[in-house]
Write a protein that holds these residues in place. Structure first.
Motif, PDB file in Angstrom:
ATOM      1  N   GLY A 184      -6.403 -15.832  -3.208  1.00  0.00           N
ATOM      2  CA  GLY A 184      -6.231 -15.443  -1.815  1.00  0.00           C
ATOM      3  C   GLY A 184      -6.180 -13.932  -1.694  1.00  0.00           C
ATOM      4  N   ASP A 185      -5.215 -13.425  -0.922  1.00  0.00           N
ATOM      5  CA  ASP A 185      -5.138 -11.982  -0.731  1.00  0.00           C
ATOM      6  C   ASP A 185      -4.206 -11.299  -1.719  1.00  0.00           C
ATOM      7  N   VAL A 186      -3.683 -12.055  -2.684  1.00  0.00           N
ATOM      8  CA  VAL A 186      -2.958 -11.445  -3.798  1.00  0.00           C
ATOM      9  C   VAL A 186      -3.572 -11.929  -5.105  1.00  0.00           C
ATOM     10  N   ARG A 191      -4.144  -1.521 -10.916  1.00  0.00           N
ATOM     11  CA  ARG A 191      -4.158  -2.663 -11.833  1.00  0.00           C
ATOM     12  C   ARG A 191      -5.137  -3.691 -11.282  1.00  0.00           C
ATOM     13  N   ALA A 192      -6.106  -4.052 -12.048  1.00  0.00           N
ATOM     14  CA  ALA A 192      -7.052  -5.076 -11.629  1.00  0.00           C
ATOM     15  C   ALA A 192      -6.455  -6.451 -11.896  1.00  0.00           C
ATOM     16  N   ALA A 193      -6.995  -7.448 -11.194  1.00  0.00           N
ATOM     17  CA  ALA A 193      -6.560  -8.813 -11.439  1.00  0.00           C
ATOM     18  C   ALA A 193      -6.867  -9.204 -12.884  1.00  0.00           C
ATOM     19  N   ALA A 194      -5.953  -9.953 -13.471  1.00  0.00           N
ATOM     20  CA  ALA A 194      -6.110 -10.341 -14.869  1.00  0.00           C
ATOM     21  C   ALA A 194      -7.054 -11.526 -14.998  1.00  0.00           C
ATOM     22  N   ALA A 221       0.819  -1.210   0.000  1.00  0.00           N
ATOM     23  CA  ALA A 221       0.000   0.000   0.000  1.00  0.00           C
ATOM     24  C   ALA A 221       0.848   1.254   0.000  1.00  0.00           C
ATOM     25  N   ALA A 222       2.089   1.171   0.487  1.00  0.00           N
ATOM     26  CA  ALA A 222       2.937   2.348   0.544  1.00  0.00           C
ATOM     27  C   ALA A 222       3.541   2.690  -0.805  1.00  0.00           C
ATOM     28  N   GLU A 253      -7.268  -6.787  -2.457  1.00  0.00           N
ATOM     29  CA  GLU A 253      -8.194  -5.770  -1.979  1.00  0.00           C
ATOM     30  C   GLU A 253      -7.726  -4.361  -2.316  1.00  0.00           C
ATOM     31  N   GLU A 254      -6.449  -4.182  -2.631  1.00  0.00           N
ATOM     32  CA  GLU A 254      -5.922  -2.872  -2.988  1.00  0.00           C
ATOM     33  C   GLU A 254      -5.043  -2.988  -4.220  1.00  0.00           C
ATOM     34  N   PRO A 255      -5.628  -3.305  -5.364  1.00  0.00           N
ATOM     35  CA  PRO A 255      -4.811  -3.493  -6.568  1.00  0.00           C
ATOM     36  C   PRO A 255      -4.070  -2.236  -6.998  1.00  0.00           C
TER      37      PRO A 255
END
Length: 222
Positions: free
Chosen positions: A136-138, A32-35, A25-26, A158-160
């Protein structure tokens, strides 16, 4: 050779298998959205997951290169799950240790170490007991194939928009050779691995960190 800035150094560490200390996040990269992965993409991502999950221990030399050409070298140690050490060669004062709970970044010239929850860094994904790059979370943003090379790029699900980590695998043999972290300005820091050894016995003390400030005489007295 220009020196690596501390922020750039931390960003590179976050990617590590073994990369650092900044949460994705930093990094604030463009969103970029998930492909939508093809069947071939899914098969290649599964190969990457299988490879990472098969690693129990790893020792390798690394070369870290910043956008401005600044470089740093050292030795990386990995013991899954949860443990990692990046030992930079002198005169670089940085030491990075993942002890199973925290990613600890210590600049021996500046003093007090920084403790970052391991789960909030990309490094936390790669040293999990069960590595999952999708579902999962990535999320995977793209899979790129070049002659003899496979690139898998990841963002937080959750934060692409938060940043991007790219894992680079050689095809013959299939192995992790590099990771790249893109920062908010689009600058890329890469960490390349060489002379890698896997499945070797590593001293557990490599993954322990003792704050040297606690051992100073003026802190022990009174």
């Amino acid at each position: 050779m220009p020196s690596l800035s501390r922020r750039r150094l931390l960003a590179a560490v976050s990617g590590a298998v073994l990369a650092g200390a900044l949460p994705l996040a930093a990094l604030a990269a463009p969103k970029r959205a998930a492909a939508i992965l093809s069947e071939r993409d899914k098969a290649d991502v599964a190969r990457a997951e299988d490879y990472l999950n098969a690693i129990t221990t790893l020792k390798a030399r690394f070369l870290q290169t910043a956008e401005n050409g600044a470089q740093a070298e050292g030795t990386a140690y990995l013991s899954r799950p949860g443990r990692m050490r990046l030992q930079y060669d002198p005169p670089n004062p940085m030491l990075v240790v993942a002890d199973g709970t925290f990613l600890i970044v210590h600049d021996q010239e500046l003093g007090e170490p920084s403790y970052i929850p391991l789960g909030s860094t990309p490094a936390g994904v790669l040293v999990r007991e069960n590595v999952r790059l999708t579902g999962g979370d990535v999320s995977v943003t793209r899979v790129v194939r070049l002659p003899g090379v496979l690139n898998v790029s990841l963002v937080e699900a959750e934060e692409p928009e938060a940043g991007e980590l790219t894992l680079v695998f050689s095809e013959s043999p299939f192995a992790l050779r590099q990771w790249r972290v893109k920062d908010a300005q689009g600058a890329v820091t890469s960490v390349s691995l060489f002379e890698a050894q896997t499945g070797i016995k590593l001293d557990p003390k490599l993954f322990e960190f003792k704050n040297p400030n606690f051992d100073k005489p003026h802190l022990r007295e009174g």
